[in-house]
Design an enzyme around this catalytic site. Structure first.
Site, short mmCIF file in Angstrom:
data_model
loop_
_atom_site.label_atom_id
_atom_site.label_comp_id
_atom_site.label_asym_id
_atom_site.label_seq_id
_atom_site.Cartn_x
_atom_site.Cartn_y
_atom_site.Cartn_z
NE ARG A 3 -3.39 0.04 2.82
CZ ARG A 3 -4.65 0.40 3.06
NH1 ARG A 3 -5.64 -0.38 2.69
NH2 ARG A 3 -4.91 1.51 3.69
CB SER A 4 4.17 2.12 1.41
OG SER A 4 3.83 2.20 2.78
NE ARG A 46 -2.45 15.36 -7.38
CZ ARG A 46 -3.34 14.82 -8.20
NH1 ARG A 46 -3.02 14.53 -9.45
NH2 ARG A 46 -4.56 14.59 -7.79
CG HIS A 77 -0.29 15.91 -12.62
ND1 HIS A 77 -1.11 15.30 -11.70
CD2 HIS A 77 -0.50 15.27 -13.80
CE1 HIS A 77 -1.78 14.34 -12.30
NE2 HIS A 77 -1.42 14.29 -13.57
CB SER A 108 9.77 1.53 3.70
OG SER A 108 9.90 0.30 4.41
N GLY A 109 7.07 1.76 5.93
CA GLY A 109 6.78 1.83 7.35
C GLY A 109 7.92 1.24 8.17
CB SER A 110 9.46 -2.10 8.21
OG SER A 110 9.90 -2.31 6.87
N GLY A 111 11.00 0.50 7.02
CA GLY A 111 12.32 0.97 6.60
C GLY A 111 13.29 -0.18 6.41
CB THR A 166 10.71 -3.45 2.35
OG1 THR A 166 9.65 -3.15 3.26
CG2 THR A 166 10.23 -4.37 1.25
CB SER A 169 -5.01 1.46 7.69
OG SER A 169 -5.39 0.28 7.05
CD GLU A 199 -0.62 0.74 4.67
OE1 GLU A 199 0.09 -0.25 4.87
OE2 GLU A 199 -1.87 0.71 4.73
CG ASP A 216 -1.93 14.35 -1.61
OD1 ASP A 216 -1.25 14.09 -2.63
OD2 ASP A 216 -3.01 13.79 -1.36
#
Length: 186
Positions: A46-47, A57, A60, A86-89, A91, A150, A153, A161
């Site tokens: 999901r990341s 973006r 764009h 990466s949540g865990s950093g 992967t 969740s 992410e 954004d």
């Protein structure tokens, strides 16, 4: 809980995580993006979806941005910036990407839960998002009603954004100037 209660709780969680991000690091990240020759975006799961939206973006805005692993992505070189989500950093594929970027002299920015992870140890800039996740070695006092990672992410997507808006302001752009680069073969 009903829908309104879930929505209220999720919004409070997001407000907490986004307001906990170091504003100086957000500014530094904006500067890195503004100064990079090219921006390469990488993430898994999901990341990975979130960072793909960020790459879009940036495109764009007229920046040369790519998603690592896509067929038409060129090689990274000195002057390039690798953005890793990466949540865990930790992967393995993303650790390898960061290692390659550093090897060729590119910069690395990491958006993560764990500022002491393997990728964080290589990164030029680490943006910490304090959200609980079963994938992270770092424990946090914050609890979330949402499953798995969740909250991280969602927070990383909203953080990116916000950085886009900061970069737009810096470059004197608005949504109309960006829309001219929106896909027309949909």
């Amino acid at each position: 809980m009903n829908y309104e209660q879930y929505a209220d709780t999720v919004l409070k969680e997001l407000q907490h995580t986004l307001q906990a991000v170091d504003a100086q690091k957000a500014e530094a990240f904006t500067t890195m993006l503004d100064e990079a020759d090219e921006v390469f975006c990488a993430g898994a799961g999901r990341s990975g979806f979130e960072v793909k939206g960020f790459a879009m973006r940036l495109m764009h805005m007229g920046l040369k941005s790519y998603v690592v692993g896509e067929t038409c992505t060129p090689n990274i070189a000195k002057g390039g910036l690798l953005v890793v989500c990466s949540g865990s950093g930790a992967t393995k594929s993303l650790v390898n990407h960061a290692s390659k970027a550093k090897e060729v002299g590119a910069k690395v920015a990491l958006i993560t839960i764990d500022p002491n992870s393997p990728i964080a140890n290589m990164a030029d800039l680490v943006i910490e998002i304090s959200a609980p996740s079963p994938k992270s070695a770092k424990q946090t006092d914050m609890k979330s009603i949402q499953p798995m990672g969740s909250l991280f992410e969602q927070s990383e997507g909203l953080f990116m954004d916000i950085v886009v808006m900061m970069l737009m302001a810096r470059r004197g752009m608005d949504a109309d100037t960006m829309f001219g680069r929106h896909a027309n073969m949909e």
